[in-house]
Enzyme design. Structure first.
Site: not given
Ligand code: G1P
Ligand code: ZN
Length: 540
Positions: A112-113, A276, A278, A280-281, A375
Protein backbone atom coordinates in the site's frame (compact mmCIF):
# COMPACT_ATOMS: atom_id res chain seq x y z
CA UNK A 1 7.68 -30.70 -13.58
CA UNK A 2 5.81 -30.12 -10.34
CA UNK A 3 8.11 -30.18 -7.36
CA UNK A 4 7.20 -30.68 -3.73
CA UNK A 5 9.67 -28.79 -1.57
CA UNK A 6 9.94 -29.63 2.14
CA UNK A 7 9.81 -26.54 4.35
CA UNK A 8 9.28 -25.51 7.96
CA UNK A 9 7.05 -22.76 9.40
CA UNK A 10 8.43 -19.23 9.36
CA UNK A 11 7.50 -17.10 12.37
CA UNK A 12 5.35 -14.04 11.96
CA UNK A 13 3.43 -14.80 8.77
CA UNK A 14 0.34 -13.29 10.34
CA UNK A 15 -1.70 -11.04 8.06
CA UNK A 16 -2.22 -7.60 9.66
CA UNK A 17 -4.73 -4.82 8.99
CA UNK A 18 -4.24 -5.45 5.29
CA UNK A 19 -2.43 -8.64 4.32
CA UNK A 20 1.09 -9.75 5.16
CA UNK A 21 3.55 -6.84 5.05
CA UNK A 22 7.27 -7.25 5.53
CA UNK A 23 10.41 -5.66 4.21
CA UNK A 24 11.25 -6.47 0.60
CA UNK A 25 14.40 -8.17 1.86
CA UNK A 26 12.32 -10.45 4.09
CA UNK A 27 10.10 -11.45 1.17
CA UNK A 28 13.19 -12.11 -0.95
CA UNK A 29 14.49 -14.71 1.51
CA UNK A 30 14.35 -18.11 -0.17
CA UNK A 31 11.05 -19.81 0.60
CA UNK A 32 9.48 -16.84 2.42
CA UNK A 33 6.93 -15.96 -0.25
CA UNK A 34 6.49 -19.62 -1.17
CA UNK A 35 5.64 -20.55 2.43
CA UNK A 36 3.05 -17.80 2.65
CA UNK A 37 1.45 -18.51 -0.72
CA UNK A 38 1.18 -22.21 0.09
CA UNK A 39 -0.36 -21.19 3.43
CA UNK A 40 -2.96 -19.16 1.53
CA UNK A 41 -3.79 -22.16 -0.64
CA UNK A 42 -3.94 -24.41 2.45
CA UNK A 43 -5.92 -21.86 4.48
CA UNK A 44 -8.63 -21.47 1.83
CA UNK A 45 -9.04 -25.19 1.26
CA UNK A 46 -6.81 -25.47 -1.80
CA UNK A 47 -6.99 -23.87 -5.27
CA UNK A 48 -7.70 -26.96 -7.36
CA UNK A 49 -10.06 -26.02 -10.20
CA UNK A 50 -10.25 -22.40 -9.04
CA UNK A 51 -9.98 -19.15 -10.97
CA UNK A 52 -7.79 -16.47 -9.42
CA UNK A 53 -6.93 -12.85 -10.18
CA UNK A 54 -3.32 -11.73 -9.71
CA UNK A 55 -1.49 -8.41 -9.89
CA UNK A 56 0.33 -5.82 -7.86
CA UNK A 57 1.37 -2.21 -7.60
CA UNK A 58 4.67 -2.68 -9.43
CA UNK A 59 6.97 -2.20 -6.47
CA UNK A 60 10.29 -4.06 -6.25
CA UNK A 61 9.82 -7.86 -6.21
CA UNK A 62 6.37 -7.58 -7.88
CA UNK A 63 7.60 -9.12 -11.13
CA UNK A 64 9.42 -12.03 -9.46
CA UNK A 65 6.57 -12.70 -7.04
CA UNK A 66 3.97 -12.90 -9.84
CA UNK A 67 6.00 -15.61 -11.58
CA UNK A 68 6.41 -17.61 -8.37
CA UNK A 69 2.70 -17.38 -7.58
CA UNK A 70 1.72 -18.48 -11.10
CA UNK A 71 3.97 -21.53 -10.79
CA UNK A 72 2.54 -22.32 -7.36
CA UNK A 73 -1.04 -21.91 -8.59
CA UNK A 74 -0.53 -24.42 -11.40
CA UNK A 75 1.29 -26.81 -9.06
CA UNK A 76 -1.76 -26.86 -6.79
CA UNK A 77 -4.19 -27.38 -9.63
CA UNK A 78 -5.70 -23.92 -10.23
CA UNK A 79 -7.76 -23.79 -13.44
CA UNK A 80 -6.97 -20.24 -14.46
CA UNK A 81 -5.19 -17.10 -13.32
CA UNK A 82 -6.22 -13.72 -14.70
CA UNK A 83 -3.20 -11.46 -14.40
CA UNK A 84 -2.79 -7.77 -15.15
CA UNK A 85 -0.41 -6.95 -18.00
CA UNK A 86 3.14 -6.72 -16.70
CA UNK A 87 1.89 -8.20 -13.43
CA UNK A 88 0.20 -4.91 -12.56
CA UNK A 89 -3.22 -4.21 -11.07
CA UNK A 90 -4.37 -1.52 -8.68
CA UNK A 91 -6.15 -2.84 -5.61
CA UNK A 92 -9.60 -1.54 -6.68
CA UNK A 93 -9.08 -2.82 -10.24
CA UNK A 94 -8.20 -6.26 -8.85
CA UNK A 95 -11.31 -6.20 -6.70
CA UNK A 96 -13.38 -5.30 -9.74
CA UNK A 97 -11.83 -8.07 -11.86
CA UNK A 98 -12.53 -10.70 -9.21
CA UNK A 99 -16.17 -9.64 -9.17
CA UNK A 100 -16.63 -9.06 -12.88
CA UNK A 101 -15.07 -12.41 -13.81
CA UNK A 102 -16.70 -14.37 -11.00
CA UNK A 103 -13.26 -15.48 -9.83
CA UNK A 104 -12.84 -17.49 -6.64
CA UNK A 105 -10.41 -14.98 -5.20
CA UNK A 106 -7.26 -13.05 -5.93
CA UNK A 107 -3.84 -12.08 -4.75
CA UNK A 108 -2.75 -8.46 -4.70
CA UNK A 109 0.93 -7.69 -4.25
CA UNK A 110 1.35 -4.45 -2.40
CA UNK A 111 2.39 -2.84 0.84
CA UNK A 112 0.00 0.00 0.00
CA UNK A 113 1.38 3.36 1.12
CA UNK A 114 4.58 1.95 2.63
CA UNK A 115 7.69 2.88 0.64
CA UNK A 116 8.87 0.24 -1.85
CA UNK A 117 12.19 -0.70 -3.38
CA UNK A 118 15.05 -2.85 -2.18
CA UNK A 119 15.04 -1.08 1.19
CA UNK A 120 11.27 -0.69 1.35
CA UNK A 121 8.35 -2.96 2.01
CA UNK A 122 6.46 -5.62 0.10
CA UNK A 123 3.14 -7.26 0.84
CA UNK A 124 0.68 -9.96 -0.15
CA UNK A 125 -3.07 -9.66 0.30
CA UNK A 126 -5.59 -12.37 -0.36
CA UNK A 127 -9.07 -11.28 -1.47
CA UNK A 128 -12.11 -13.52 -1.51
CA UNK A 129 -14.76 -14.12 -4.18
CA UNK A 130 -16.69 -10.96 -3.27
CA UNK A 131 -13.59 -8.98 -4.29
CA UNK A 132 -12.83 -7.87 -0.75
CA UNK A 133 -9.98 -8.45 1.67
CA UNK A 134 -10.13 -11.83 3.34
CA UNK A 135 -12.09 -11.53 6.58
CA UNK A 136 -10.61 -12.54 9.92
CA UNK A 137 -11.65 -16.23 9.87
CA UNK A 138 -9.85 -16.62 6.53
CA UNK A 139 -6.72 -14.73 7.57
CA UNK A 140 -6.68 -16.75 10.80
CA UNK A 141 -6.87 -19.98 8.79
CA UNK A 142 -4.00 -18.78 6.58
CA UNK A 143 -1.93 -17.93 9.63
CA UNK A 144 -2.69 -21.32 11.17
CA UNK A 145 -1.61 -22.99 7.92
CA UNK A 146 1.64 -21.00 7.97
CA UNK A 147 2.39 -22.35 11.43
CA UNK A 148 1.85 -25.96 10.34
CA UNK A 149 3.36 -25.94 6.85
CA UNK A 150 5.65 -28.83 5.94
CA UNK A 151 5.93 -28.49 2.15
CA UNK A 152 5.02 -26.36 -0.82
CA UNK A 153 4.37 -27.20 -4.44
CA UNK A 154 5.80 -25.36 -7.42
CA UNK A 155 6.17 -25.96 -11.14
CA UNK A 156 9.65 -25.81 -12.61
CA UNK A 157 9.22 -23.72 -15.73
CA UNK A 158 10.49 -20.65 -17.53
CA UNK A 159 8.99 -17.32 -16.58
CA UNK A 160 5.94 -16.36 -18.62
CA UNK A 161 5.87 -13.25 -20.80
CA UNK A 162 3.21 -11.14 -19.12
CA UNK A 163 3.40 -8.25 -21.57
CA UNK A 164 1.37 -9.82 -24.38
CA UNK A 165 -2.41 -9.66 -23.83
CA UNK A 166 -4.43 -12.85 -24.21
CA UNK A 167 -4.44 -16.44 -23.04
CA UNK A 168 -1.51 -18.81 -22.73
CA UNK A 169 -1.05 -22.13 -21.01
CA UNK A 170 1.19 -22.88 -18.08
CA UNK A 171 1.09 -26.63 -17.55
CA UNK A 172 -2.59 -27.54 -17.25
CA UNK A 173 -3.53 -24.00 -16.19
CA UNK A 174 -4.69 -21.08 -18.33
CA UNK A 175 -3.06 -17.71 -17.80
CA UNK A 176 -5.01 -14.76 -19.19
CA UNK A 177 -3.14 -11.47 -19.38
CA UNK A 178 -5.56 -8.54 -19.32
CA UNK A 179 -5.25 -4.78 -19.70
CA UNK A 180 -5.17 -3.59 -16.08
CA UNK A 181 -7.01 -0.35 -16.82
CA UNK A 182 -9.82 -0.92 -19.31
CA UNK A 183 -12.38 -2.83 -17.21
CA UNK A 184 -11.87 -0.44 -14.33
CA UNK A 185 -12.24 2.66 -16.52
CA UNK A 186 -15.42 1.19 -18.00
CA UNK A 187 -16.82 0.65 -14.50
CA UNK A 188 -16.12 4.30 -13.60
CA UNK A 189 -18.04 5.41 -16.69
CA UNK A 190 -21.11 3.58 -15.40
CA UNK A 191 -20.98 5.38 -12.04
CA UNK A 192 -20.14 8.98 -12.88
CA UNK A 193 -21.38 11.63 -15.27
CA UNK A 194 -18.37 11.77 -17.56
CA UNK A 195 -20.11 14.28 -19.85
CA UNK A 196 -20.58 16.72 -16.99
CA UNK A 197 -16.98 16.31 -15.80
CA UNK A 198 -15.70 16.69 -19.37
CA UNK A 199 -17.73 19.89 -19.71
CA UNK A 200 -16.33 21.20 -16.43
CA UNK A 201 -12.77 20.57 -17.58
CA UNK A 202 -13.48 22.03 -21.01
CA UNK A 203 -14.75 25.20 -19.31
CA UNK A 204 -11.24 25.86 -17.97
CA UNK A 205 -11.39 24.05 -14.63
CA UNK A 206 -7.82 22.96 -13.93
CA UNK A 207 -6.73 19.90 -12.01
CA UNK A 208 -3.61 18.07 -10.93
CA UNK A 209 -3.50 14.40 -9.96
CA UNK A 210 -0.35 13.11 -8.25
CA UNK A 211 0.17 9.40 -8.94
CA UNK A 212 3.29 9.50 -6.73
CA UNK A 213 5.13 7.21 -9.18
CA UNK A 214 2.80 4.42 -8.13
CA UNK A 215 0.13 2.28 -9.77
CA UNK A 216 -2.50 4.94 -10.53
CA UNK A 217 -0.44 6.71 -13.22
CA UNK A 218 -1.79 4.62 -16.12
CA UNK A 219 -5.33 4.65 -14.67
CA UNK A 220 -5.35 8.43 -14.21
CA UNK A 221 -3.97 9.02 -17.70
CA UNK A 222 -6.62 6.87 -19.31
CA UNK A 223 -9.51 8.30 -17.30
CA UNK A 224 -8.60 11.93 -16.66
CA UNK A 225 -6.65 12.66 -19.84
CA UNK A 226 -7.97 10.29 -22.53
CA UNK A 227 -11.60 10.02 -21.46
CA UNK A 228 -12.23 13.34 -19.67
CA UNK A 229 -10.04 15.63 -21.75
CA UNK A 230 -7.72 16.99 -19.06
CA UNK A 231 -4.34 18.17 -20.38
CA UNK A 232 -1.52 15.58 -20.23
CA UNK A 233 0.28 17.60 -17.54
CA UNK A 234 -2.71 17.15 -15.23
CA UNK A 235 -1.24 13.81 -14.12
CA UNK A 236 2.08 14.24 -12.32
CA UNK A 237 4.57 11.54 -11.31
CA UNK A 238 2.61 9.35 -13.70
CA UNK A 239 5.16 6.63 -14.41
CA UNK A 240 5.08 3.76 -11.90
CA UNK A 241 8.56 2.98 -10.55
CA UNK A 242 9.68 -0.02 -8.43
CA UNK A 243 10.81 2.33 -5.64
CA UNK A 244 8.14 5.00 -6.29
CA UNK A 245 10.99 7.36 -7.18
CA UNK A 246 12.28 7.07 -3.62
CA UNK A 247 9.07 8.63 -2.32
CA UNK A 248 6.57 7.58 0.27
CA UNK A 249 3.38 6.92 -1.70
CA UNK A 250 0.96 7.97 1.01
CA UNK A 251 -1.45 10.67 -0.14
CA UNK A 252 -1.45 13.04 2.80
CA UNK A 253 -0.15 16.61 3.18
CA UNK A 254 3.13 15.35 4.62
CA UNK A 255 4.09 12.90 1.89
CA UNK A 256 2.30 14.55 -1.03
CA UNK A 257 4.10 17.81 -0.28
CA UNK A 258 4.90 18.50 -3.92
CA UNK A 259 1.18 18.62 -4.75
CA UNK A 260 0.37 20.45 -1.52
CA UNK A 261 2.93 23.16 -2.35
CA UNK A 262 1.28 23.63 -5.72
CA UNK A 263 -2.25 23.71 -4.30
CA UNK A 264 -1.36 26.25 -1.62
CA UNK A 265 0.60 28.44 -4.05
CA UNK A 266 -0.40 31.51 -6.02
CA UNK A 267 -1.12 29.70 -9.31
CA UNK A 268 -2.87 26.71 -7.79
CA UNK A 269 -5.14 24.63 -10.01
CA UNK A 270 -8.82 24.39 -9.04
CA UNK A 271 -8.53 20.81 -7.85
CA UNK A 272 -5.76 18.52 -6.68
CA UNK A 273 -5.74 14.87 -5.73
CA UNK A 274 -3.31 12.06 -5.06
CA UNK A 275 -3.40 8.32 -4.58
CA UNK A 276 -1.16 5.77 -2.91
CA UNK A 277 1.07 2.85 -3.91
CA UNK A 278 -1.75 0.47 -4.86
CA UNK A 279 -4.39 3.04 -5.78
CA UNK A 280 -6.92 2.55 -3.02
CA UNK A 281 -6.30 5.74 -1.04
CA UNK A 282 -7.00 9.33 -1.99
CA UNK A 283 -6.24 12.86 -0.97
CA UNK A 284 -8.53 15.69 -2.03
CA UNK A 285 -7.38 19.29 -2.02
CA UNK A 286 -8.84 22.43 -3.50
CA UNK A 287 -7.07 25.69 -4.24
CA UNK A 288 -5.78 26.69 -0.80
CA UNK A 289 -8.09 24.14 0.85
CA UNK A 290 -7.05 20.71 2.10
CA UNK A 291 -10.00 18.36 2.75
CA UNK A 292 -9.46 15.84 5.55
CA UNK A 293 -10.44 12.29 4.59
CA UNK A 294 -13.14 12.26 7.28
CA UNK A 295 -14.65 15.44 5.87
CA UNK A 296 -14.33 14.13 2.33
CA UNK A 297 -16.31 11.04 3.30
CA UNK A 298 -19.03 13.21 4.83
CA UNK A 299 -19.19 15.49 1.78
CA UNK A 300 -19.45 12.48 -0.51
CA UNK A 301 -22.22 10.99 1.63
CA UNK A 302 -24.12 14.28 1.54
CA UNK A 303 -23.74 14.76 -2.23
CA UNK A 304 -23.40 11.30 -3.76
CA UNK A 305 -26.72 11.60 -5.53
CA UNK A 306 -25.02 14.05 -7.92
CA UNK A 307 -23.45 10.96 -9.53
CA UNK A 308 -25.73 8.83 -11.72
CA UNK A 309 -24.55 5.58 -10.09
CA UNK A 310 -25.86 6.83 -6.74
CA UNK A 311 -28.85 8.88 -7.87
CA UNK A 312 -31.25 6.46 -6.22
CA UNK A 313 -29.79 7.36 -2.81
CA UNK A 314 -27.74 5.46 -0.27
CA UNK A 315 -28.79 2.39 1.70
CA UNK A 316 -26.50 3.32 4.57
CA UNK A 317 -22.99 4.51 5.34
CA UNK A 318 -20.10 3.16 7.40
CA UNK A 319 -16.85 4.45 8.82
CA UNK A 320 -14.03 2.95 10.83
CA UNK A 321 -14.32 3.77 14.51
CA UNK A 322 -11.34 6.19 14.59
CA UNK A 323 -12.75 8.14 11.61
CA UNK A 324 -14.46 11.38 12.63
CA UNK A 325 -18.18 11.53 13.26
CA UNK A 326 -18.68 14.07 10.46
CA UNK A 327 -20.25 11.18 8.55
CA UNK A 328 -22.67 10.48 11.41
CA UNK A 329 -23.97 14.05 11.20
CA UNK A 330 -24.86 13.60 7.54
CA UNK A 331 -26.41 10.21 8.28
CA UNK A 332 -28.50 11.69 11.11
CA UNK A 333 -29.70 14.54 8.95
CA UNK A 334 -30.58 12.24 6.04
CA UNK A 335 -32.00 9.40 8.11
CA UNK A 336 -29.36 6.91 6.94
CA UNK A 337 -28.11 3.94 8.96
CA UNK A 338 -24.49 4.60 9.99
CA UNK A 339 -22.06 1.91 11.19
CA UNK A 340 -18.75 2.19 13.04
CA UNK A 341 -16.38 -0.70 12.35
CA UNK A 342 -12.84 -1.60 13.41
CA UNK A 343 -9.96 -0.22 11.34
CA UNK A 344 -9.40 -2.04 8.04
CA UNK A 345 -11.50 -2.29 4.92
CA UNK A 346 -12.28 -5.97 5.48
CA UNK A 347 -14.82 -5.00 8.13
CA UNK A 348 -16.96 -3.19 5.54
CA UNK A 349 -17.32 -6.30 3.39
CA UNK A 350 -20.36 -7.81 5.09
CA UNK A 351 -22.18 -4.45 5.24
CA UNK A 352 -21.59 -3.91 1.53
CA UNK A 353 -22.50 -7.48 0.58
CA UNK A 354 -25.69 -7.32 2.63
CA UNK A 355 -26.71 -4.02 1.03
CA UNK A 356 -26.68 -2.27 4.40
CA UNK A 357 -24.05 0.28 3.40
CA UNK A 358 -23.45 1.93 0.04
CA UNK A 359 -20.55 4.18 1.05
CA UNK A 360 -17.68 3.48 3.43
CA UNK A 361 -14.60 5.33 4.54
CA UNK A 362 -11.64 5.57 6.84
CA UNK A 363 -9.76 8.57 8.18
CA UNK A 364 -6.60 7.12 6.62
CA UNK A 365 -7.62 8.42 3.19
CA UNK A 366 -9.75 5.49 2.14
CA UNK A 367 -13.18 6.02 0.62
CA UNK A 368 -15.26 3.75 -1.52
CA UNK A 369 -18.61 2.23 -2.25
CA UNK A 370 -20.33 -0.99 -3.13
CA UNK A 371 -19.00 -0.82 -6.72
CA UNK A 372 -16.03 -2.95 -5.56
CA UNK A 373 -15.00 -4.36 -2.18
CA UNK A 374 -11.92 -2.23 -1.63
CA UNK A 375 -11.42 1.43 -1.03
CA UNK A 376 -10.83 3.24 -4.29
CA UNK A 377 -8.64 6.30 -4.81
CA UNK A 378 -9.67 7.32 -8.33
CA UNK A 379 -13.30 6.61 -7.54
CA UNK A 380 -13.14 9.28 -4.80
CA UNK A 381 -11.46 11.71 -7.19
CA UNK A 382 -14.16 11.16 -9.82
CA UNK A 383 -16.89 11.49 -7.19
CA UNK A 384 -15.50 14.87 -6.16
CA UNK A 385 -15.19 15.96 -9.79
CA UNK A 386 -18.79 14.87 -10.39
CA UNK A 387 -19.96 16.85 -7.34
CA UNK A 388 -18.01 19.94 -8.44
CA UNK A 389 -19.31 19.58 -12.01
CA UNK A 390 -22.89 19.47 -10.73
CA UNK A 391 -22.62 22.21 -8.14
CA UNK A 392 -20.17 24.47 -9.97
CA UNK A 393 -18.65 25.48 -6.64
CA UNK A 394 -14.99 25.54 -5.62
CA UNK A 395 -13.73 22.93 -3.16
CA UNK A 396 -13.49 25.64 -0.47
CA UNK A 397 -17.09 26.67 -1.14
CA UNK A 398 -18.27 23.08 -0.92
CA UNK A 399 -16.56 22.76 2.47
CA UNK A 400 -18.02 26.02 3.80
CA UNK A 401 -21.50 24.98 2.71
CA UNK A 402 -21.05 21.55 4.26
CA UNK A 403 -19.93 22.89 7.64
CA UNK A 404 -22.66 25.51 7.62
CA UNK A 405 -25.21 22.73 7.21
CA UNK A 406 -23.74 20.02 9.45
CA UNK A 407 -21.18 21.74 11.69
CA UNK A 408 -17.47 20.88 11.68
CA UNK A 409 -15.77 17.94 13.35
CA UNK A 410 -12.24 19.21 13.89
CA UNK A 411 -10.04 16.19 13.53
CA UNK A 412 -6.39 15.17 13.57
CA UNK A 413 -4.29 12.03 13.80
CA UNK A 414 -0.85 12.01 15.41
CA UNK A 415 1.43 9.10 14.53
CA UNK A 416 4.45 8.08 16.57
CA UNK A 417 6.29 5.84 14.13
CA UNK A 418 8.93 3.19 14.67
CA UNK A 419 8.74 3.44 18.45
CA UNK A 420 9.86 0.72 20.84
CA UNK A 421 7.33 -2.08 20.55
CA UNK A 422 7.43 -3.12 24.20
CA UNK A 423 6.98 0.46 25.39
CA UNK A 424 4.09 1.09 23.00
CA UNK A 425 2.34 -2.15 23.93
CA UNK A 426 2.78 -1.35 27.63
CA UNK A 427 1.35 2.14 27.12
CA UNK A 428 -1.77 0.73 25.52
CA UNK A 429 -2.07 -2.13 28.03
CA UNK A 430 -1.76 0.22 31.02
CA UNK A 431 -4.38 2.57 29.65
CA UNK A 432 -6.66 -0.36 28.86
CA UNK A 433 -6.33 -1.60 32.45
CA UNK A 434 -7.63 1.75 33.76
CA UNK A 435 -10.55 2.17 31.39
CA UNK A 436 -13.35 1.15 33.72
CA UNK A 437 -12.17 3.64 36.36
CA UNK A 438 -11.77 6.70 34.13
CA UNK A 439 -15.34 7.97 33.86
CA UNK A 440 -15.88 11.31 35.64
CA UNK A 441 -12.15 11.78 36.25
CA UNK A 442 -10.20 14.76 34.93
CA UNK A 443 -7.77 14.24 32.06
CA UNK A 444 -5.71 17.41 31.63
CA UNK A 445 -8.20 20.18 30.89
CA UNK A 446 -11.05 17.75 30.11
CA UNK A 447 -13.22 15.31 32.06
CA UNK A 448 -13.73 11.74 30.85
CA UNK A 449 -17.34 10.74 30.25
CA UNK A 450 -16.88 7.26 28.75
CA UNK A 451 -13.91 4.97 28.14
CA UNK A 452 -13.89 1.63 26.34
CA UNK A 453 -11.78 -0.86 24.45
CA UNK A 454 -13.64 -0.95 21.14
CA UNK A 455 -15.30 -4.23 20.32
CA UNK A 456 -17.37 -4.79 17.20
CA UNK A 457 -20.22 -7.17 16.67
CA UNK A 458 -20.76 -7.56 12.94
CA UNK A 459 -24.48 -6.93 12.41
CA UNK A 460 -24.58 -9.39 9.52
CA UNK A 461 -22.81 -12.51 10.78
CA UNK A 462 -22.71 -11.56 14.50
CA UNK A 463 -18.94 -12.25 14.66
CA UNK A 464 -17.21 -10.33 17.43
CA UNK A 465 -13.85 -8.58 17.03
CA UNK A 466 -12.45 -7.11 20.22
CA UNK A 467 -9.40 -5.10 21.25
CA UNK A 468 -9.81 -2.67 18.34
CA UNK A 469 -8.62 0.52 19.98
CA UNK A 470 -9.13 2.58 23.08
CA UNK A 471 -11.92 5.09 22.71
CA UNK A 472 -12.33 7.84 25.29
CA UNK A 473 -15.11 10.40 25.17
CA UNK A 474 -15.05 13.63 27.15
CA UNK A 475 -17.70 15.87 28.61
CA UNK A 476 -18.52 18.46 25.99
CA UNK A 477 -18.25 15.95 23.13
CA UNK A 478 -14.52 15.63 22.35
CA UNK A 479 -13.17 12.17 21.56
CA UNK A 480 -9.79 10.47 21.72
CA UNK A 481 -8.78 7.12 20.19
CA UNK A 482 -5.48 5.31 20.62
CA UNK A 483 -4.44 2.16 18.80
CA UNK A 484 -1.34 0.46 17.49
CA UNK A 485 -0.89 0.19 13.75
CA UNK A 486 -1.32 -3.22 12.17
CA UNK A 487 0.55 -2.39 8.96
CA UNK A 488 4.00 -1.22 10.07
CA UNK A 489 7.15 -3.29 9.59
CA UNK A 490 9.57 -1.57 12.01
CA UNK A 491 8.95 -1.44 15.76
CA UNK A 492 5.50 -0.16 16.56
CA UNK A 493 3.45 2.83 15.44
CA UNK A 494 1.09 4.46 17.92
CA UNK A 495 -1.82 6.27 16.31
CA UNK A 496 -3.60 8.92 18.36
CA UNK A 497 -6.84 10.23 16.86
CA UNK A 498 -8.52 13.37 18.20
CA UNK A 499 -11.82 14.99 17.41
CA UNK A 500 -13.97 17.85 18.62
CA UNK A 501 -17.26 19.11 17.21
CA UNK A 502 -17.86 22.79 16.58
CA UNK A 503 -21.23 24.10 15.49
CA UNK A 504 -20.41 27.62 14.36
CA UNK A 505 -16.69 28.49 14.17
CA UNK A 506 -15.20 26.81 11.12
CA UNK A 507 -11.96 28.67 10.41
CA UNK A 508 -9.69 27.50 13.24
CA UNK A 509 -6.53 25.49 12.61
CA UNK A 510 -7.35 21.89 13.66
CA UNK A 511 -4.29 21.62 15.95
CA UNK A 512 -5.46 24.74 17.80
CA UNK A 513 -9.07 23.54 17.90
CA UNK A 514 -7.89 20.25 19.40
CA UNK A 515 -5.41 21.59 21.93
CA UNK A 516 -7.44 20.36 24.93
CA UNK A 517 -7.84 16.85 23.53
CA UNK A 518 -4.12 16.73 22.76
CA UNK A 519 -3.41 17.69 26.38
CA UNK A 520 -5.91 15.10 27.64
CA UNK A 521 -4.21 12.38 25.58
CA UNK A 522 -0.85 13.25 27.09
CA UNK A 523 -2.31 13.34 30.60
CA UNK A 524 -3.96 9.94 30.19
CA UNK A 525 -1.28 8.05 28.30
CA UNK A 526 2.02 9.85 29.01
CA UNK A 527 2.99 9.40 25.37
CA UNK A 528 6.00 11.69 25.33
CA UNK A 529 7.71 10.27 28.38
CA UNK A 530 6.83 6.63 27.78
CA UNK A 531 7.85 6.62 24.12
CA UNK A 532 10.70 9.09 24.52
CA UNK A 533 9.33 11.32 21.79
CA UNK A 534 8.93 15.08 21.89
CA UNK A 535 6.39 15.24 19.07
CA UNK A 536 4.54 12.97 16.65
CA UNK A 537 6.32 12.00 13.43
CA UNK A 538 3.32 12.57 11.22
CA UNK A 539 0.39 14.86 11.88
CA UNK A 540 -2.53 14.60 9.51
C1 G1P B 1 -3.75 1.63 8.14
C2 G1P B 1 -4.96 2.53 8.29
C3 G1P B 1 -6.23 1.76 8.02
C4 G1P B 1 -6.15 1.10 6.64
C5 G1P B 1 -4.88 0.28 6.54
C6 G1P B 1 -4.69 -0.29 5.14
O1 G1P B 1 -3.81 0.59 9.09
O2 G1P B 1 -5.00 3.12 9.56
O3 G1P B 1 -7.32 2.64 8.10
O4 G1P B 1 -7.26 0.27 6.43
O5 G1P B 1 -3.74 1.07 6.85
O6 G1P B 1 -4.60 0.71 4.18
P1 G1P B 1 -3.02 0.62 10.48
O7 G1P B 1 -1.57 0.84 10.15
O8 G1P B 1 -3.55 1.80 11.25
O9 G1P B 1 -3.32 -0.69 11.14
ZN1 ZN C 1 -3.31 1.32 -0.35
Amino acid sequence: MIQTIPTTPIDGQKPGTSGLRKTTATFRQPGYLENFVQSIWDGIGGVAGKVLVLGGDGRAFNAEAVQIILKMAVASGAAKVIVGQGGLLSTPAASNLIRARGADGGIILSASHNPGGDDGDFGVKYNTANGGPAPEPVTNAIFAASAAIAQYHILTAHDLDLNALGETGLGEMTVEVVDPVSDYAALMETLFDFDAIRALIASGFSLRFDAMHAITGPYAREILVNRLGAPEASVMNAVPLPDFGGGHPDPNPVWAHELMGLMMGADAPDFGAASDGDGDRNMIVGRGCYVTPSDSLAVIAANATCAPGYAKGLAGVARSMPTSAALDRVADARGLPCYATPTGWKFFGNLLDAGRATLCGEESAGTGSDHVREKDGLWAVLMWLNILATKRLSVAEVMQAHWAEFGRNYYSRHDYEGVDKTAAEALVADLRAQLDKLADLPAGPLVVSEAEDFSYTDPVDRSVTSGQGIQIKFEGGARLVLRLSGTGTHGATLRVYMENYEGSEFGTDPQAALVDVIAAAEALAGIKTRLGREAPDVVT
